[in-house]
Design a protein around this motif. Structure first.
Motif, PDB file in Angstrom:
ATOM      1  N   GLU A  27      -7.499   4.220   5.554  1.00 37.71           N
ATOM      2  CA  GLU A  27      -6.941   5.711   5.650  1.00 37.71           C
ATOM      3  C   GLU A  27      -5.727   5.666   4.894  1.00 37.71           C
ATOM      4  O   GLU A  27      -4.886   4.569   4.701  1.00 37.71           O
ATOM      5  N   ASP A  66       0.849  -1.305   0.096  1.00 31.86           N
ATOM      6  CA  ASP A  66       0.016   0.008   0.169  1.00 31.86           C
ATOM      7  C   ASP A  66       0.637   0.981   0.044  1.00 31.86           C
ATOM      8  O   ASP A  66       0.549   2.145  -0.695  1.00 31.86           O
ATOM      9  N   GLU A 112       7.007  -3.065   5.120  1.00 33.92           N
ATOM     10  CA  GLU A 112       5.629  -3.614   5.728  1.00 33.92           C
ATOM     11  C   GLU A 112       5.733  -4.280   6.953  1.00 33.92           C
ATOM     12  O   GLU A 112       5.005  -4.518   7.817  1.00 33.92           O
ATOM     13  N   THR A 148      -5.775  -1.648   0.269  1.00 34.25           N
ATOM     14  CA  THR A 148      -6.357  -2.370   1.460  1.00 34.25           C
ATOM     15  C   THR A 148      -6.649  -1.647   2.761  1.00 34.25           C
ATOM     16  O   THR A 148      -7.515  -2.006   3.346  1.00 34.25           O
ATOM     17  N   SER A 149      -5.710  -0.433   2.780  1.00 34.88           N
ATOM     18  CA  SER A 149      -5.940   0.116   4.024  1.00 34.88           C
ATOM     19  C   SER A 149      -6.801   1.378   3.665  1.00 34.88           C
ATOM     20  O   SER A 149      -7.036   1.868   2.586  1.00 34.88           O
TER      21      SER A 149
END
Length: 115
Positions: free
Chosen positions: A70, A17, A103, A67-68
C-alpha cells in the motif's frame, strides 16, 4: 526498504519506503518538466564512509520498487521542501539517518538537510 534503480546499474540504491515515495513524486515531476538536478546523501553507518550524488535527467532509465504493498501518506510540507531544494544550486540533499530512525520510531515530520 524501497529500491531505486538508476541507469544501467544492476544493484539498487536502498531508501526507506516513505522517503522513496516522496522522492518519486519530486523526481518524476521535475523530469516530466525536463528539469535535471542532483540528488545527494551521506552514507549511513552500514555503507562505506562518504557520500553519493546522482545526476537525474529524463533520458536515464529510472525505476522505483517499494516493499510495502500500500502507498503511504505523503507529507505535503516535505514534498514542497524537497521540490525547493531540488531546484537549488546544491540540489536535493537527503538526511538518511532521520528517515531510517523514523522507520523504527513513531511517525514524525521529516525534511531534507540544509547541506
Amino acid at each position: 526498504m524501497g529500491m531505486l534503480y538508476y541507469g544501467d546499474r544492476a544493484e539498487p540504491i536502498e531508501f526507506p519506503d516513505a522517503l522513496l515515495a516522496h522522492l518519486k513524486v519530486v523526481i518524476t515531476t521535475k523530469l516530466r518538466r525536463k528539469e535535471s538536478f542532483t540528488l545527494g546523501w551521506r552514507h549511513t553507518i552500514t555503507d562505506p564512509a562518504g557520500r553519493s550524488t546522482l545526476w537525474l535527467q529524463e533520458s536515464i532509465p529510472l525505476r522505483f520498487v517499494f516493499t510495502s504493498v500500500e502507498a503511504g501518506k505523503l507529507d505535503s510540507a516535505v514534498l514542497q521542501d524537497f521540490a525547493i531544494r531540488a531546484s537549488s544550486g546544491s540540489g536535493l540533499q537527503i538526511e538518511l539517518d532521520s528517515w531510517y530512525a523514523a522507520e523504527t520510531a513513531e511517525p514524525q515530520r521529516l525534511v531534507a538537510s540544509a547541506a
